[in-house]
Every structure is written in structure tokens, then in C-alpha cells.
Scaffold this motif. Structure first.
Motif, mmCIF file in Angstrom:
data_model
loop_
_atom_site.group_PDB
_atom_site.id
_atom_site.type_symbol
_atom_site.label_atom_id
_atom_site.label_comp_id
_atom_site.label_asym_id
_atom_site.label_seq_id
_atom_site.Cartn_x
_atom_site.Cartn_y
_atom_site.Cartn_z
ATOM 1 N N TRP A 160 0.902 -1.061 -0.067
ATOM 2 C CA TRP A 160 -0.017 -0.032 -0.086
ATOM 3 C C TRP A 160 0.899 1.208 0.218
ATOM 4 C CZ3 TRP A 160 -4.987 0.576 -0.824
ATOM 5 C CH2 TRP A 160 -5.887 -0.453 -0.431
ATOM 6 N N ASP A 161 2.120 1.221 0.812
ATOM 7 C CA ASP A 161 2.813 2.383 0.904
ATOM 8 C C ASP A 161 3.501 2.477 -0.260
ATOM 9 O OD1 ASP A 161 1.970 2.776 3.634
ATOM 10 O OD2 ASP A 161 3.769 1.595 4.401
ATOM 11 N N ALA A 162 3.998 1.402 -1.004
ATOM 12 C CA ALA A 162 4.778 1.606 -2.290
ATOM 13 C C ALA A 162 3.741 2.001 -3.414
ATOM 14 C CB ALA A 162 5.239 0.352 -2.678
ATOM 15 N N LEU A 163 2.537 1.837 -3.126
ATOM 16 C CA LEU A 163 1.756 2.288 -4.346
ATOM 17 C C LEU A 163 1.395 3.872 -3.954
ATOM 18 C CD1 LEU A 163 -0.704 -0.630 -5.193
ATOM 19 C CD2 LEU A 163 1.322 0.179 -6.183
ATOM 20 N N LYS A 164 1.378 4.270 -2.965
ATOM 21 C CA LYS A 164 1.294 5.801 -2.714
ATOM 22 C C LYS A 164 2.424 6.438 -3.556
ATOM 23 C CE LYS A 164 0.017 7.723 1.021
ATOM 24 N NZ LYS A 164 -1.043 8.456 1.314
ATOM 25 N N GLU A 165 3.575 5.893 -4.114
ATOM 26 C CA GLU A 165 4.133 6.434 -5.023
ATOM 27 C C GLU A 165 4.133 6.361 -6.579
ATOM 28 O OE1 GLU A 165 8.178 4.463 -4.378
ATOM 29 O OE2 GLU A 165 7.926 4.614 -2.185
ATOM 30 N N VAL A 166 2.844 5.785 -6.717
ATOM 31 C CA VAL A 166 2.277 5.760 -8.134
ATOM 32 C C VAL A 166 1.273 6.801 -8.435
ATOM 33 C CG1 VAL A 166 1.100 4.297 -9.838
ATOM 34 C CG2 VAL A 166 2.755 3.031 -8.186
ATOM 35 N N MET A 167 1.552 7.957 -9.124
ATOM 36 C CA MET A 167 0.949 9.004 -9.312
ATOM 37 C C MET A 167 -0.348 8.831 -10.503
ATOM 38 S SD MET A 167 1.320 11.187 -6.940
ATOM 39 C CE MET A 167 2.534 10.433 -5.589
ATOM 40 N N ASP A 168 -1.413 9.385 -10.102
ATOM 41 C CA ASP A 168 -2.512 9.467 -11.193
ATOM 42 C C ASP A 168 -1.855 10.500 -12.367
ATOM 43 O OD1 ASP A 168 -5.731 9.429 -11.719
ATOM 44 O OD2 ASP A 168 -4.699 11.067 -12.445
ATOM 45 N N PRO A 169 -1.839 10.151 -13.684
ATOM 46 C CA PRO A 169 -1.218 10.899 -14.682
ATOM 47 C C PRO A 169 -1.975 12.543 -14.740
ATOM 48 C CG PRO A 169 -2.071 8.897 -15.572
ATOM 49 C CD PRO A 169 -2.239 8.922 -14.097
ATOM 50 N N GLU A 170 -3.185 12.298 -14.430
ATOM 51 C CA GLU A 170 -3.910 13.574 -14.515
ATOM 52 C C GLU A 170 -3.774 14.683 -13.475
ATOM 53 O OE1 GLU A 170 -7.402 12.475 -17.605
ATOM 54 O OE2 GLU A 170 -7.866 11.602 -15.460
ATOM 55 N N PRO A 181 -1.678 15.401 -9.537
ATOM 56 C CA PRO A 181 -0.405 15.189 -8.569
ATOM 57 C C PRO A 181 -0.854 14.584 -7.334
ATOM 58 C CG PRO A 181 -0.863 17.384 -8.436
ATOM 59 C CD PRO A 181 -1.961 16.759 -9.446
ATOM 60 N N ILE A 182 -1.609 13.141 -7.554
ATOM 61 C CA ILE A 182 -2.049 12.480 -6.419
ATOM 62 C C ILE A 182 -1.859 10.857 -6.530
ATOM 63 C CG2 ILE A 182 -4.345 12.595 -7.345
ATOM 64 C CD1 ILE A 182 -5.676 12.634 -4.659
ATOM 65 N N SER A 183 -1.538 10.432 -5.496
ATOM 66 C CA SER A 183 -1.444 8.839 -5.614
ATOM 67 C C SER A 183 -2.553 8.165 -5.970
ATOM 68 C CB SER A 183 -0.769 8.419 -4.540
ATOM 69 O OG SER A 183 -1.627 8.009 -3.452
ATOM 70 N N VAL A 184 -2.432 6.895 -6.596
ATOM 71 C CA VAL A 184 -3.627 5.747 -6.915
ATOM 72 C C VAL A 184 -4.164 5.432 -5.572
ATOM 73 C CG1 VAL A 184 -2.658 5.498 -9.266
ATOM 74 C CG2 VAL A 184 -2.196 3.998 -7.115
ATOM 75 N N LEU A 222 -11.945 8.925 -2.324
ATOM 76 C CA LEU A 222 -10.849 9.899 -1.995
ATOM 77 C C LEU A 222 -10.294 9.555 -0.374
ATOM 78 C CD1 LEU A 222 -11.320 13.092 -3.839
ATOM 79 C CD2 LEU A 222 -9.443 11.435 -4.490
ATOM 80 N N THR A 223 -9.112 9.540 -0.295
ATOM 81 C CA THR A 223 -8.615 9.469 1.174
ATOM 82 C C THR A 223 -8.566 11.108 1.609
ATOM 83 O OG1 THR A 223 -6.204 10.020 0.626
ATOM 84 C CG2 THR A 223 -7.084 7.632 0.791
ATOM 85 N N GLU A 224 -8.553 11.187 2.940
ATOM 86 C CA GLU A 224 -8.571 12.667 3.504
ATOM 87 C C GLU A 224 -7.388 13.598 2.689
ATOM 88 O OE1 GLU A 224 -10.953 14.374 5.187
ATOM 89 O OE2 GLU A 224 -12.153 12.420 4.899
ATOM 90 N N GLU A 225 -6.028 12.701 2.685
ATOM 91 C CA GLU A 225 -4.928 13.358 2.047
ATOM 92 C C GLU A 225 -5.350 13.871 0.653
ATOM 93 O OE1 GLU A 225 -0.409 12.494 1.056
ATOM 94 O OE2 GLU A 225 -1.401 11.208 2.706
ATOM 95 N N GLY A 226 -6.170 12.766 0.003
ATOM 96 C CA GLY A 226 -6.317 13.067 -1.296
ATOM 97 C C GLY A 226 -7.403 13.945 -1.777
#
Length: 108
Positions: free
Chosen positions: A12-22, A24-27, A92-96
């Protein structure tokens, strides 16, 4: 069993590094990832997209696979795309939500 749970949080933490291309927010913060399970070197990801016609599906799936294969114990990634439950802004998470608000995309 505890090792799997610990590893799954790692993914889960690793995927926080994968950004939505549209945006600047992680998947993860977009709420696209519904579940992650690891079993014998294979990570199984259950996910969705914001829309069936999303032009970025292959790009995002490729980025997810590439990032998870960076983990030394992972030999393969199995991505299963589901449409039920459908994605909504409530995922969306709160951070998102905060990032989207900062970009002027959401009023929440």
C-alpha cells in the motif's frame, strides 16, 4: 499470517508513490486501489478507475506493476480491474481530498 499483513501495508505504501497521470495524487489517495494481497511472491491488486473510458488505464496499470516489481520478494503482479463498486469522490482519502482542494478541483 502477520508477515502477509505487514507486507501488504508495505505494498500500500509503495503504491502511494504511483501517481495519477492527470492529477498530482497517488492511486491510493485517489481511492483506485480496493485491495492488495500477497501470496508466494505474487501481489494481487484489485482496483478500479474513475471512468470506464479512462485513457490512462494501461499507463496506470503499468506503473503499478513496475513499482511493485521493484520489491525484491515480488516475482509477479496480477491486477484485477473491477467496476463494482463504482469509483466516486467518496473513495478519496482525506489526504487526497485535501490535495484535490489545493488544486481547485474539489470543493470538499
Amino acid at each position: 499470517m502477520a508477515v502477509h499483513v505487514q507486507n501488504e501495508q508495505k505494498y500500500w505504501d509503495a503504491l502511494k508513490e504511483v501517481m495519477d497521470p492527470e492529477f498530482p495524487i497517488s492511486v491510493v489517495d485517489m481511492g483506485l486501489i480496493y485491495g492488495i494481497k500477497e501470496d508466494s511472491g505474487t501481489v494481487k491488486v484489485t482496483m478500479t478507475f474513475t471512468a470506464v473510458g479512462c485513457a490512462c488505464t494501461e499507463w496506470i496499470k503499468g506503473d503499478i506493476e513496475k513499482r511493485l516489481l521493484d520489491e525484491p520478494e515480488i516475482r509477479s503482479v496480477d491486477i484485477h480491474v473491477v467496476w463494482d463498486p463504482p469509483w466516486t469522490v467518496d473513495r478519496l482519502t482525506e489526504e487526497g481530498k485535501q490535495k484535490m482542494k489545493n488544486w481547485g478541483v474539489s470543493s470538499r
